[in-house]
Design a protein around this motif. Structure first.
Motif, mmCIF file in Angstrom:
data_model
loop_
_atom_site.group_PDB
_atom_site.id
_atom_site.type_symbol
_atom_site.label_atom_id
_atom_site.label_comp_id
_atom_site.label_asym_id
_atom_site.label_seq_id
_atom_site.Cartn_x
_atom_site.Cartn_y
_atom_site.Cartn_z
ATOM 1 N N GLU A 68 53.695 53.151 39.573
ATOM 2 C CA GLU A 68 53.238 51.951 38.888
ATOM 3 C C GLU A 68 54.089 51.590 37.672
ATOM 4 O OE1 GLU A 68 49.126 52.608 38.061
ATOM 5 O OE2 GLU A 68 48.558 52.336 40.156
ATOM 6 N N ALA A 69 55.297 52.105 37.614
ATOM 7 C CA ALA A 69 56.139 51.825 36.453
ATOM 8 C C ALA A 69 56.391 50.329 36.318
ATOM 9 C CB ALA A 69 57.465 52.575 36.571
ATOM 10 N N PHE A 70 56.772 49.660 37.410
ATOM 11 C CA PHE A 70 57.020 48.222 37.334
ATOM 12 C C PHE A 70 55.728 47.473 37.034
ATOM 13 C CE2 PHE A 70 57.146 43.997 39.239
ATOM 14 C CZ PHE A 70 58.198 43.443 38.523
ATOM 15 N N HIS A 81 46.625 35.314 39.036
ATOM 16 C CA HIS A 81 47.148 34.901 40.344
ATOM 17 C C HIS A 81 48.416 35.678 40.695
ATOM 18 C CE1 HIS A 81 48.203 32.442 43.740
ATOM 19 N NE2 HIS A 81 49.363 32.134 43.172
ATOM 20 N N GLN A 82 49.327 35.808 39.730
ATOM 21 C CA GLN A 82 50.563 36.555 39.979
ATOM 22 C C GLN A 82 50.266 38.022 40.252
ATOM 23 O OE1 GLN A 82 52.471 35.476 36.313
ATOM 24 N NE2 GLN A 82 53.881 34.054 37.345
ATOM 25 N N HIS A 83 49.282 38.559 39.543
ATOM 26 C CA HIS A 83 48.884 39.950 39.786
ATOM 27 C C HIS A 83 48.360 40.114 41.217
ATOM 28 C CE1 HIS A 83 47.505 43.974 38.852
ATOM 29 N NE2 HIS A 83 46.333 43.662 39.376
ATOM 30 N N ALA A 84 47.548 39.173 41.680
ATOM 31 C CA ALA A 84 47.026 39.229 43.050
ATOM 32 C C ALA A 84 48.162 39.107 44.059
ATOM 33 C CB ALA A 84 45.986 38.135 43.268
ATOM 34 N N LEU A 85 49.132 38.227 43.786
ATOM 35 C CA LEU A 85 50.281 38.091 44.689
ATOM 36 C C LEU A 85 51.098 39.385 44.744
ATOM 37 C CD1 LEU A 85 51.537 34.468 43.951
ATOM 38 C CD2 LEU A 85 50.355 35.307 45.998
ATOM 39 N N TRP A 86 51.262 40.036 43.587
ATOM 40 C CA TRP A 86 51.980 41.315 43.559
ATOM 41 C C TRP A 86 51.241 42.347 44.400
ATOM 42 C CZ3 TRP A 86 56.400 43.505 42.974
ATOM 43 C CH2 TRP A 86 56.476 44.884 42.801
#
Length: 160
Positions: A68-70, A81-86
């Motif tokens: 989970e470093a990145f 939303h970006q977190h869900a896409l990731w």
């Protein structure tokens, strides 16, 4: 709320018990010249299967180890939303890997079906590949089940 025990957990528990019993008996009986010739090979195969079934159980409980470093670096910078896409991207990559693994396992099971283990008479190497194939399918099912709600969450984030 108690989590239900699934197939992956049952197989993992059974393998741990079998490994414990066989290896304990081997250690106790060996000084008397009564050890099992097949114990080491059994332990190797059982441990390999245990790793994959335990991985499937971890996927099911969302406790699989991840780098989970990145994510830790990027999380403060990502919108919901970006977190869900990731998360969707990571799940899809994991699913692709497991599908390729499952295809390879099916091919190996077919190719090694005629080969037998040395000290485990009657044990086909193909059985080991089939066991790992089943564990890979359980992992695929667990990840696919996680993908659906994550995708819904991402679509909700798109709504104005």
């Amino acid at each position: 709320m108690r989590a239900r025990i699934g197939l992956a957990e049952l197989v993992s528990i059974g393998l741990v018990v079998a490994l414990f019993v066989v290896l304990l008996a081997q250690v106790v009986l060996r000084p008397f010249g009564l050890g099992f010739v097949w114990a080491e090979e059994f332990a190797t195969f059982a441990f390999i299967a245990l790793v994959f079934f335990s991985t499937a159980a971890a996927h099911r409980h969302r406790e699989h180890m991840a780098v989970e470093a990145f994510h830790d670096w990027a999380a403060p910078r990502l919108s919901a939303h970006q977190h869900a896409l990731w998360r969707i991207f990571v799940l899809v990559v994991e699913l692709l890997f497991l599908v390729v693994l499952a295809i390879g396992l099916a091919q190996m099971a077919r190719q090694t079906w005629g080969s037998f283990a040395g000290s485990l008479s009657g044990f086909r190497y193909g059985w080991l590949y089939l066991a790992i194939f089943v564990a890979a399918l359980l992992s695929i099912a667990a990840l696919a089940a996680q993908l659906t709600p994550t995708t819904r969450q991402s679509k909700k984030g798109l709504a104005p």
